[in-house]
Scaffold this active site. Structure first.
Site, mmCIF file in Angstrom:
data_model
loop_
_atom_site.group_PDB
_atom_site.id
_atom_site.type_symbol
_atom_site.label_atom_id
_atom_site.label_comp_id
_atom_site.label_asym_id
_atom_site.label_seq_id
_atom_site.Cartn_x
_atom_site.Cartn_y
_atom_site.Cartn_z
ATOM 1 C CG LEU A 8 -1.767 -1.469 1.587
ATOM 2 C CD1 LEU A 8 -2.996 -1.030 2.903
ATOM 3 C CD2 LEU A 8 -2.389 -1.721 0.315
ATOM 4 N NE ARG A 15 1.692 12.121 9.738
ATOM 5 C CZ ARG A 15 2.609 10.688 10.785
ATOM 6 N NH1 ARG A 15 2.731 10.809 12.211
ATOM 7 N NH2 ARG A 15 1.795 10.255 10.655
ATOM 8 N N GLY A 77 -8.861 5.211 3.170
ATOM 9 C CA GLY A 77 -8.256 3.610 4.453
ATOM 10 C C GLY A 77 -7.627 2.404 3.453
ATOM 11 N N GLY A 143 -2.277 0.546 15.415
ATOM 12 C CA GLY A 143 -3.927 -0.217 16.483
ATOM 13 C C GLY A 143 -2.959 -0.955 16.998
HETATM 14 C C1 UD1 Z 1 -2.014 1.854 9.845
HETATM 15 C C2 UD1 Z 1 -2.621 0.471 10.664
HETATM 16 C C3 UD1 Z 1 -2.800 0.251 11.959
HETATM 17 C C4 UD1 Z 1 -0.711 0.391 12.415
HETATM 18 C C5 UD1 Z 1 -0.556 1.256 11.508
HETATM 19 C C6 UD1 Z 1 0.819 0.894 11.503
HETATM 20 C C7 UD1 Z 1 -5.298 0.661 9.590
HETATM 21 C C8 UD1 Z 1 -6.442 1.163 9.753
HETATM 22 N N1 UD1 Z 1 -5.151 1.026 10.547
HETATM 23 O O1 UD1 Z 1 -2.751 2.770 10.503
HETATM 24 O O2 UD1 Z 1 -3.514 -0.374 12.720
HETATM 25 O O3 UD1 Z 1 -0.860 0.237 13.416
HETATM 26 O O4 UD1 Z 1 -0.831 1.528 9.799
HETATM 27 O O5 UD1 Z 1 2.059 2.064 10.276
HETATM 28 O O6 UD1 Z 1 -5.211 0.301 8.381
HETATM 29 N N2 UD1 Z 1 -2.405 3.911 2.277
HETATM 30 C C9 UD1 Z 1 -3.540 3.468 0.628
HETATM 31 N N3 UD1 Z 1 -4.419 4.215 0.552
HETATM 32 C C10 UD1 Z 1 -5.085 4.704 1.718
HETATM 33 C C11 UD1 Z 1 -4.761 4.994 3.584
HETATM 34 C C12 UD1 Z 1 -3.639 4.241 3.793
HETATM 35 O O7 UD1 Z 1 -2.206 2.900 0.458
HETATM 36 O O8 UD1 Z 1 -6.475 4.900 1.877
HETATM 37 C C13 UD1 Z 1 -1.623 3.832 2.747
HETATM 38 C C14 UD1 Z 1 -0.561 4.364 2.934
HETATM 39 O O9 UD1 Z 1 0.101 5.239 1.373
HETATM 40 C C15 UD1 Z 1 0.103 3.770 4.387
HETATM 41 C C16 UD1 Z 1 -0.815 2.357 4.586
HETATM 42 O O10 UD1 Z 1 -1.284 2.633 3.872
HETATM 43 O O11 UD1 Z 1 1.382 3.293 3.403
HETATM 44 C C17 UD1 Z 1 -0.918 2.952 6.613
HETATM 45 O O12 UD1 Z 1 -1.323 3.958 5.736
HETATM 46 P P1 UD1 Z 1 -1.044 5.220 7.223
HETATM 47 O O13 UD1 Z 1 -2.672 5.890 6.630
HETATM 48 O O14 UD1 Z 1 -0.118 5.581 7.273
HETATM 49 O O15 UD1 Z 1 -2.072 4.015 8.624
HETATM 50 P P2 UD1 Z 1 -2.355 4.200 10.370
HETATM 51 O O16 UD1 Z 1 -3.365 4.898 9.956
HETATM 52 O O17 UD1 Z 1 -1.069 4.850 10.526
HETATM 53 CA CA CA Z 2 1.285 5.534 8.825
#
Ligand code: UD1
Ligand code: CA
Length: 454
Positions: A8, A15, A77, A143
């Site tokens: 992902l 940030r 998400g 999480g």
């Molecule tokens: C997520 C997890 C959390 C975990 C954390 C670890 C979920 C809901 N939560 O939170 O439990 O502890 O990662 O870092 O999964 N991304 C996409 N598309 C989106 C959203 C995110 O590709 O729509 C990718 C981002 O680019 C990133 C990764 O997913 O590489 C994580 O996304 P981020 O928004 O950082 O997740 P957290 O809210 O930190």
């Molecule tokens: Ca993150």
């Protein structure tokens, strides 16, 4: 087992405060996401699938055919990100490895442990997925892993949704999973958006538990699963990766006198019994042979250095040194500089786009550009190739065994023949033939040294 991998990487990376997409920030010689792609690639048959969104075109341009791509146009998400790859879950896929493009320190070995765990539990028809967890003191942003009294995992609760009690939990979710493909396919549509409208991939734990399915976990080392969200974390990830690279070289027979001040890109190769002294940056596609001494305080980029070379307080870019060549202290090799076997280049020399033949010596304060220099030439202190007339570059040729006197200006295009000599301070504007001596300003041939004389 037919496994596919999703990385992902669609998020914005706000940030980082950068124009550059977060996952493309350079990290010890590779863009961040390339580390992630390289860690999963050996574990699967095909190419990893990167979920792209922000900076999509740039990410695809950088990774090229190291990966396949799926677009997530709107970032709703982590669950939503995985949904975009739903079409890939058909066609005999057994397992789906999911990780992030911003976790560059996660090692292949750790991902392999996760796959192993999944495989060991695969005979259990209730298995939904396997996942990594991590225990760390600072749980901010992660999480929480909520477990039942019997130890079985119940749910993942996001930081923002935690009760005060859950907030105290120190077992956390790094976001790395190995799903049973058909269960994932059936379950993704069941994810309900959160209050903020996000589809949480993490909701799949509670969903599985509610269906009486099993989720198994294995702990990962902290340093591997710290995602990069800020440039502070970028530097921390760089430190972890850097240390690993240095250890790889040390275990392969390279002496690194001071790991704390040595920076070696992942793409660099070094032969055994080479010593790297403090303060060196070895970068890009640099290849260094065996038994060299490199440093202190040198920067070497995209340069090929053969066995037994010596480099001290110098900067080398896109250059080449053959066996036993020496440079420094305070030398500069620019693009296309090539020092032949045993060439000695002393302090304050600069060479660009030039070849210096075996055994040639250039001890002090010289500039050699666009030149082709034979074997065993002595280049006196302060020699300069005047290779640029303000419009174009011109070439200087010096034959073997020539002796170039101190402070000679070679006004190119010009040729100095085999065994020819120039006097100190000569400004050479016309060719000097084999064996001739030229001196003065402008230089003229010394009587009695020319084969062309009557
Ligand atoms: C997520 C997890 C959390 C975990 C954390 C670890 C979920 C809901 N939560 O939170 O439990 O502890 O990662 O870092 O999964 N991304 C996409 N598309 C989106 C959203 C995110 O590709 O729509 C990718 C981002 O680019 C990133 C990764 O997913 O590489 C994580 O996304 P981020 O928004 O950082 O997740 P957290 O809210 O930190
Ligand atoms: Ca993150």
């Amino acid at each position: 087992m037919n496994t596919i991998a999703l990385l992902l990487a669609a998020g914005y990376g706000k940030r980082m405060k950068s124009e550059l997409p977060k996952v493309l920030h350079p990290l010890i010689g590779r863009p961040m996401i390339e580390w992630c792609v390289r860690a999963v690639a050996p574990l699967i048959a095909g190419r990893p699938v990167v979920v792209v969104g922000h900076g999509k075109a740039q990410v695809q341009a950088v990774l090229g055919d190291l990966a396949d791509y799926v677009e997530q146009a709107q970032q709703l998400g982590t669950g939503h990100a995985v949904m975009q790859a739903a079409a890939r879950l058909d066609g005999g896929v057994d397992a789906v490895l999911v990780s992030y493009g911003d976790m560059p320190a996660l090692r292949s070995e750790t991902l392999a442990q996760l796959l192993d765990l999944f495989v060991r539990h695969r005979s259990d028809p209730a298995l939904a997925f396997a996942m990594l967890t991590v225990v760390r003191d600072n749980p901010q942003g992660f999480g929480r892993i909520v477990r039942a009294p019997d130890g079985r995992i119940q749910a993942i609760v996001e930081d923002v949704d935690c009760t005060p009690e859950q907030r105290l939990i120190r077992e956390l979710n790094p976001g790395v999973y190995c799903f049973d493909a058909s269960w994932l396919r059936a379950s993704l549509p069941k994810i309900v958006p959160s209050a903020s409208g996000e589809y949480y991939l993490t909701d799949l734990v509670a969903l599985a538990v509610a269906e009486g399915r099993t989720v198994v976990t294995v702990q990962a080392p902290i340093e591997e699963v710290d995602g990069v969200n800020t440039r502070v974390q970028l530097a921390e990830a760089a430190a972890v990766l850097r240390r690993r690279i240095l250890e790889r070289h040390m275990l392969a027979g390279v002496t690194i006198v001071d790991p704390a001040t040595t920076y070696i890109d992942d793409t660099v190769q070094i032969g055994p019994d080479t010593t790297v002294l403090p303060g060196c940056l070895l970068q890009g596609h640099t290849v260094i042979g065996a038994n060299c001494q490199i440093g202190p305080n040198s920067q070497i980029v995209d340069t090929a250095i053969a066995d037994g070379c010596w480099v001290s307080y110098s900067v080398l870019e896109s250059a080449r040194m053959d066996c036993g060549a020496e440079i420094g202290p305070f030398g500069h090799l620019r693009k296309g500089a090539h020092l032949g076997e045993g060439v000695h280049m002393g302090n304050f020399g600069e060479v660009k786009d030039s070849y210096l033949g075996p055994g040639t010596k250039m001890g002090h304060f010289s500039y050699i550009g666009n030149a082709d220099i034979g074997d065993n030439v002595n280049i006196g202190a302060g020699t300069i190739t005047c290779n640029y007339d303000g419009v174009q570059k011109a070439k200087t040729v010096i034959g073997k065994n020539a002796f170039i006197g101190s402070d000679t200006m070679l006004v190119a295009p010009v040729t100095v023949g085999t065994g020819a000599r120039t006097g100190a301070g000569a400004v050479v504007t016309r060719d000097v033939n084999d064996g001739e001596t030229a001196y003065g300003v402008p230089a003229r041939v010394k009587p009695g040294t020319s084969a062309n004389e009557g």
